[in-house]
Design a protein around this motif. Structure first.
Motif, PDB file in Angstrom:
ATOM      1  N   ALA A  96      29.961  41.190  19.303  1.00  0.00           N
ATOM      2  CA  ALA A  96      29.922  40.649  17.941  1.00  0.00           C
ATOM      3  C   ALA A  96      29.381  41.664  16.960  1.00  0.00           C
ATOM      4  CB  ALA A  96      29.077  39.372  17.914  1.00  0.00           C
ATOM      5  N   ALA A  97      28.550  42.591  17.458  1.00  0.00           N
ATOM      6  CA  ALA A  97      27.956  43.616  16.596  1.00  0.00           C
ATOM      7  C   ALA A  97      28.836  44.854  16.490  1.00  0.00           C
ATOM      8  CB  ALA A  97      26.582  44.006  17.139  1.00  0.00           C
ATOM      9  N   GLY A  98      30.093  44.707  16.847  1.00  0.00           N
ATOM     10  CA  GLY A  98      31.036  45.807  16.653  1.00  0.00           C
ATOM     11  C   GLY A  98      31.196  46.719  17.846  1.00  0.00           C
ATOM     12  N   GLY A  99      30.588  46.355  18.982  1.00  0.00           N
ATOM     13  CA  GLY A  99      30.699  47.202  20.156  1.00  0.00           C
ATOM     14  C   GLY A  99      32.051  47.100  20.826  1.00  0.00           C
ATOM     15  N   ASP A 100      32.493  48.207  21.425  1.00  0.00           N
ATOM     16  CA  ASP A 100      33.745  48.228  22.186  1.00  0.00           C
ATOM     17  C   ASP A 100      33.485  48.102  23.680  1.00  0.00           C
ATOM     18  OD1 ASP A 100      35.867  48.994  20.056  1.00  0.00           O
ATOM     19  OD2 ASP A 100      34.243  50.425  19.730  1.00  0.00           O
ATOM     20  N   ASP A 101      32.277  48.434  24.097  1.00  0.00           N
ATOM     21  CA  ASP A 101      31.922  48.331  25.510  1.00  0.00           C
ATOM     22  C   ASP A 101      30.409  48.169  25.610  1.00  0.00           C
ATOM     23  OD1 ASP A 101      32.194  48.200  28.233  1.00  0.00           O
ATOM     24  OD2 ASP A 101      33.180  50.151  28.450  1.00  0.00           O
ATOM     25  N   TYR A 102      29.961  47.800  26.807  1.00  0.00           N
ATOM     26  CA  TYR A 102      28.574  47.388  27.011  1.00  0.00           C
ATOM     27  C   TYR A 102      28.201  47.772  28.434  1.00  0.00           C
ATOM     28  CZ  TYR A 102      24.666  43.950  26.963  1.00  0.00           C
ATOM     29  OH  TYR A 102      23.454  43.318  27.010  1.00  0.00           O
ATOM     30  N   ILE A 103      27.197  48.654  28.610  1.00  0.00           N
ATOM     31  CA  ILE A 103      26.781  49.104  29.937  1.00  0.00           C
ATOM     32  C   ILE A 103      25.332  48.705  30.167  1.00  0.00           C
ATOM     33  CG2 ILE A 103      26.506  51.064  31.486  1.00  0.00           C
ATOM     34  CD1 ILE A 103      28.587  52.540  29.922  1.00  0.00           C
ATOM     35  N   ARG A 104      25.093  48.067  31.304  1.00  0.00           N
ATOM     36  CA  ARG A 104      23.734  47.638  31.631  1.00  0.00           C
ATOM     37  C   ARG A 104      22.956  48.762  32.309  1.00  0.00           C
ATOM     38  NH1 ARG A 104      26.741  42.865  32.704  1.00  0.00           N
ATOM     39  NH2 ARG A 104      26.062  41.105  31.422  1.00  0.00           N
ATOM     40  N   LYS A 105      21.699  48.941  31.910  1.00  0.00           N
ATOM     41  CA  LYS A 105      20.797  49.874  32.582  1.00  0.00           C
ATOM     42  C   LYS A 105      20.198  49.204  33.816  1.00  0.00           C
ATOM     43  CE  LYS A 105      19.214  52.228  28.350  1.00  0.00           C
ATOM     44  NZ  LYS A 105      18.008  52.528  27.538  1.00  0.00           N
ATOM     45  N   PRO A 106      19.922  49.979  34.859  1.00  0.00           N
ATOM     46  CA  PRO A 106      20.229  51.410  35.007  1.00  0.00           C
ATOM     47  C   PRO A 106      21.704  51.603  35.335  1.00  0.00           C
ATOM     48  CG  PRO A 106      19.205  50.594  36.996  1.00  0.00           C
ATOM     49  CD  PRO A 106      19.176  49.447  36.022  1.00  0.00           C
ATOM     50  N   PHE A 107      22.309  52.647  34.818  1.00  0.00           N
ATOM     51  CA  PHE A 107      23.721  52.918  35.057  1.00  0.00           C
ATOM     52  C   PHE A 107      23.864  54.284  35.714  1.00  0.00           C
ATOM     53  CE2 PHE A 107      22.544  54.125  30.732  1.00  0.00           C
ATOM     54  CZ  PHE A 107      22.878  55.465  30.711  1.00  0.00           C
ATOM     55  N   SER A 108      24.962  54.486  36.399  1.00  0.00           N
ATOM     56  CA  SER A 108      25.240  55.795  36.982  1.00  0.00           C
ATOM     57  C   SER A 108      25.950  56.652  35.941  1.00  0.00           C
ATOM     58  CB  SER A 108      26.109  55.667  38.231  1.00  0.00           C
ATOM     59  OG  SER A 108      27.440  55.343  37.881  1.00  0.00           O
ATOM     60  N   LEU A 109      25.749  57.947  36.034  1.00  0.00           N
ATOM     61  CA  LEU A 109      26.404  58.859  35.099  1.00  0.00           C
ATOM     62  C   LEU A 109      27.918  58.847  35.298  1.00  0.00           C
ATOM     63  CD1 LEU A 109      23.841  61.769  35.294  1.00  0.00           C
ATOM     64  CD2 LEU A 109      24.189  60.208  33.383  1.00  0.00           C
ATOM     65  N   GLU A 110      28.350  58.618  36.532  1.00  0.00           N
ATOM     66  CA  GLU A 110      29.785  58.551  36.776  1.00  0.00           C
ATOM     67  C   GLU A 110      30.405  57.351  36.068  1.00  0.00           C
ATOM     68  OE1 GLU A 110      31.559  60.930  38.316  1.00  0.00           O
ATOM     69  OE2 GLU A 110      29.646  61.958  38.316  1.00  0.00           O
ATOM     70  N   GLU A 111      29.703  56.221  36.087  1.00  0.00           N
ATOM     71  CA  GLU A 111      30.199  55.046  35.382  1.00  0.00           C
ATOM     72  C   GLU A 111      30.281  55.329  33.885  1.00  0.00           C
ATOM     73  OE1 GLU A 111      29.062  50.374  34.422  1.00  0.00           O
ATOM     74  OE2 GLU A 111      27.620  51.662  35.453  1.00  0.00           O
ATOM     75  N   LEU A 112      29.251  55.974  33.351  1.00  0.00           N
ATOM     76  CA  LEU A 112      29.247  56.285  31.924  1.00  0.00           C
ATOM     77  C   LEU A 112      30.425  57.176  31.552  1.00  0.00           C
ATOM     78  CD1 LEU A 112      27.863  56.102  29.172  1.00  0.00           C
ATOM     79  CD2 LEU A 112      26.427  58.038  29.848  1.00  0.00           C
ATOM     80  N   ILE A 113      30.701  58.183  32.374  1.00  0.00           N
ATOM     81  CA  ILE A 113      31.827  59.083  32.123  1.00  0.00           C
ATOM     82  C   ILE A 113      33.141  58.302  32.077  1.00  0.00           C
ATOM     83  CG2 ILE A 113      33.270  60.837  33.226  1.00  0.00           C
ATOM     84  CD1 ILE A 113      31.117  62.133  31.740  1.00  0.00           C
ATOM     85  N   VAL A 114      33.314  57.410  33.049  1.00  0.00           N
ATOM     86  CA  VAL A 114      34.554  56.619  33.104  1.00  0.00           C
ATOM     87  C   VAL A 114      34.692  55.755  31.857  1.00  0.00           C
ATOM     88  CG1 VAL A 114      35.715  54.741  34.309  1.00  0.00           C
ATOM     89  CG2 VAL A 114      34.711  56.602  35.615  1.00  0.00           C
TER      90      VAL A 114
END
Length: 235
Positions: A96-114
């Protein structure tokens, strides 16, 4: 595709450095900001950035509020929120705040890259990978340490998935190389920016864990130099 430029908002310096260094080692350019006001000022020319990574829990204005402001200024800019909040309502608030995606911490760097790659593809309309996704691997005896994927391998078999902190410490030893010594104080300052007793005890725990993982190859050792630090052996 030309080098991607990311705006990164995160108020935890240690996490920010890990993410920034990892993304830049793979060919991306990252401008890191600790406060939302500075991030908004950086978007005076919105076209300068290809994507925004915004932490949600910030002092003062939260990331959602900042994301709304960025969305008004740069309607086409992909926004990914990073947060430890786990409730479905929080994810809905992010979109609702204009985000296109949402990642929960802790996250892996590989997930972030994807996730970054996917957002850039959607923006460009092309199935084109993020450029220069380079590996950072170290050969330690017969073991392989893949820093970016946080994995320690024995041949093709995965021995251990490391935590971010374990990977940062092992990276210091791997970069130093065989037979080199690291002072305990230098490790504490590089990893925690603080050589207090509390962090010193934490370091003991991480060294013990790394020794357990590396025991798969007896030639790879972290040797204690009493009163000094450690010597790394990886013949």
């Amino acid at each position: 595709m030309s080098e991607l430029r990311l705006l990164y908002l995160e108020d935890e310096p240690l996490l920010a450095r890990v993410v920034k260094d990892s993304l830049e080692s793979r060919g991306l350019h990252v401008d890191w900001f600790e406060h939302g006001q500075a991030a908004q000022q950086a978007l005076a020319v919105p076209a300068a950035y290809d994507l925004a990574l915004l932490d949600v829990q910030l002092p003062g204005q939260d990331g959602f509020t900042i994301g709304k402001a960025l969305r008004e200024r740069a309607p086409e800019l992909p926004i990914i929120y990073l947060t430890a909040r786990i409730q479905p309502k929080d994810a809905l608030a992010g979109f609702a705040a204009g985000g296109d995606d949402y990642i929960r911490k802790p996250f892996s760097l590989e997930e972030l890259i994807v996730r970054i790659e996917r957002m850039v593809q959607l923006k460009s309309g092309k199935e084109q990978p993020v450029p220069a996704l380079r590996q950072e691997c170290y050969q330690l005896g017969r073991l392989t340490f893949d820093y970016h994927s946080l994995r320690l391998l024995d041949g093709e078999q995965q021995l251990q998935e490391l935590s971010n902190r374990e990977a940062e410490i092992l990276r210091l030893f791997a970069r130093a190389g065989h037979g080199q010594s690291l002072q305990r104080k230098d490790i504490l300052l590089q990893i925690w920016e603080d050589d207090s007793f509390f962090h010193s005890r934490n370091l003991d725990v991480y060294i013990r864990k790394l020794r357990e993982y590396l025991a798969a190859d007896p030639r790879v050792q972290i040797i204690t130099l009493r009163g000094v630090g450690y010597r790394f052996v990886c013949e």
